[in-house]
Write an enzyme that holds these catalytic residues in place. Structure first.
Site, PDB file in Angstrom:
ATOM      1  N   SER A  49       0.853  -1.195   0.000  1.00 11.04           N
ATOM      2  CA  SER A  49       0.000   0.000   0.000  1.00 11.04           C
ATOM      3  C   SER A  49       0.886   1.242   0.000  1.00 11.04           C
ATOM      4  O   SER A  49       2.013   1.203   0.523  1.00 11.04           O
ATOM      5  CB  SER A  49      -0.882   0.023   1.259  1.00 11.04           C
ATOM      6  OG  SER A  49      -1.489   1.297   1.413  1.00 11.04           O
ATOM      7  N   TYR A 100      -1.156  -0.754  10.254  1.00 14.09           N
ATOM      8  CA  TYR A 100      -1.392  -1.031   8.828  1.00 14.09           C
ATOM      9  C   TYR A 100      -0.178  -0.586   8.004  1.00 14.09           C
ATOM     10  O   TYR A 100       0.346  -1.336   7.179  1.00 14.09           O
ATOM     11  CB  TYR A 100      -2.650  -0.282   8.377  1.00 14.09           C
ATOM     12  CG  TYR A 100      -3.045  -0.511   6.941  1.00 14.09           C
ATOM     13  CD1 TYR A 100      -3.910  -1.542   6.598  1.00 14.09           C
ATOM     14  CD2 TYR A 100      -2.563   0.309   5.921  1.00 14.09           C
ATOM     15  CE1 TYR A 100      -4.284  -1.753   5.272  1.00 14.09           C
ATOM     16  CE2 TYR A 100      -2.928   0.103   4.593  1.00 14.09           C
ATOM     17  CZ  TYR A 100      -3.791  -0.930   4.277  1.00 14.09           C
ATOM     18  OH  TYR A 100      -4.149  -1.133   2.971  1.00 14.09           O
TER      19      TYR A 100
END
Ligand SMILES: NC(=O)c1ccc[n+]([C@@H]2O[C@H](COP(=O)([O-])OP(=O)(O)OC[C@H]3O[C@@H](n4cnc5c(N)ncnc54)[C@H](O)[C@@H]3O)[C@@H](O)[C@H]2O)c1
Length: 296
Positions: free
Chosen positions: A145, A158
């Site tokens: 990501s 995350y």
């Protein structure tokens, strides 16, 4: 559309929704037999139906990627059913722990890592074992990501887990190259899936308009095309890479120039600045026709 994965077999974790589903569809369109794996069995069954339910080329396996034995079984069952595994797309994910670091529990931190990092590790390990044993090479694709590349995009756990996925992609690519197994990562920006903004797309539109130069929304299909590229011989010399598809978000960085444009110094002008040389700047005023159109 080409059928360059004819006779190949792909496994897609998190394949019941979003980027995983679009990629499963894309790989199937390219001719591959595809096994969708997901912890959400109801969504998995629905996904299979949406793909056309051709049992000779498509399958669903319930699998929680945080449990190594389940990932090992997933890979074994894909090989048992379709005879081989050529593509492993380690993609399953969720938002995980949110909130300030001072309020993040160790348990939530670890649960996030179990899904986002351990799941990629298990998928890489067990797919690579099968690929090495078969001696026919393969492609492993991991989902990272933009949050793993810069602060201020995603939550702490995350972002840290996604940065680790980028690192694991590199280290495993180095080791597995000798077996003609390529390992790459996709790095999505803002992609309109149920995961993003809790599905509140209007809120997402407002937030993304300020950080993403590309005018249109990022869609799962945009990432599926990158996954397809990384799964085929079109990318035969590409390994250990993280391919970002983010509509220019990372390229824009903190948008310093934009913020200056809103100020006076560089607004409505072009030319050449001379810095500290003692020479005069060569600056001309622009009108809108010269390309200094305000952003909408
Ligand atoms: N949507 C974005 O903007 C975006 C941006 C960057 C990265 N990503 C990453 O892309 C990947 C796919 O996300 P998405 O946006 O398509 O979300 P999504 O919610 O549409 O799909 C994720 C899928 O993963 C499955 N999953 C979650 N935990 C699992 C587990 N333990 N075992 C097996 N399956 C599990 C879910 O059930 C779901 O079907 C994730 O890794 C996510 O972090 C998404």
């Amino acid at each position: 559309m080409t059928e360059d994965l004819q006779g190949r077999v792909a496994v897609v974790t998190g394949g019941a929704s979003g980027i995983g589903f679009a990629s499963a569809q894309r790989l199937a369109q390219a001719g591959a037999a595809v096994v969708i794996a997901d912890v959400n069995a109801a969504a998995g069954a629905e996904a299979l139906e949406r793909l056309g339910g051709d049992a000779t080329r498509l399958g669903f396996e319930p699998c929680d990627v945080t449990v190594e034995a389940e990932v090992a079984r997933l890979v074994e069952r894909a090989v048992a059913r379709f005879g081989r595994i050529d593509v492993m797309f380690n993609n399953a994910g969720l938002g995980g722990a949110i909130g300030p670091i001072t309020e993040t529990s160790a348990e939530d931190w670890q649960r996030t890592f179990h899904v986002l990092l351990d799941g990629v590790f298990y998928g890489t390990k067990h797919a690579a074992r099968q690929m090495i044993a078969a001696g026919q090479g393969g492609a492993i694709v991991n989902t990272a990501s933009v949050a793993g590349m810069a602060g201020g995009i995603g939550p702490h756990a995350y972002s840290a887990a996604k940065a680790a996925v980028i690192s694991l992609t590199r280290t495993s690519a180095v080791e597995l190259a000798a077996y003609h197994i390529r390992v790459n990562a996709i790095c999505p920006g803002a992609v309109y899936t149920p995961l993003m903004h809790g599905g509140d797309f209007e809120d997402a539109d407002r937030a993304i308009a300020t950080v993403q130069p590309w005018p249109e929304r990022g869609l799962p299909e945009h990432l599926a095309d990158v996954v397809h590229f990384l799964s085929t011989s079109a990318s035969i010399f590409v390994t250990g890479q993280t391919i970002t598809a983010d509509g220019g978000m990372l390229a824009a960085g903190p948008r310093f120039i934009e913020s200056q444009k809103r100020g006076r110094r560089t607004s409505g002008v072009a030319g050449f600045t001379q810095g500290s040389t003692g020479r005069p700047n060569e600056i001309r005023r622009l009108n809108q026709a010269d390309g200094d159109k305000p952003r909408t």
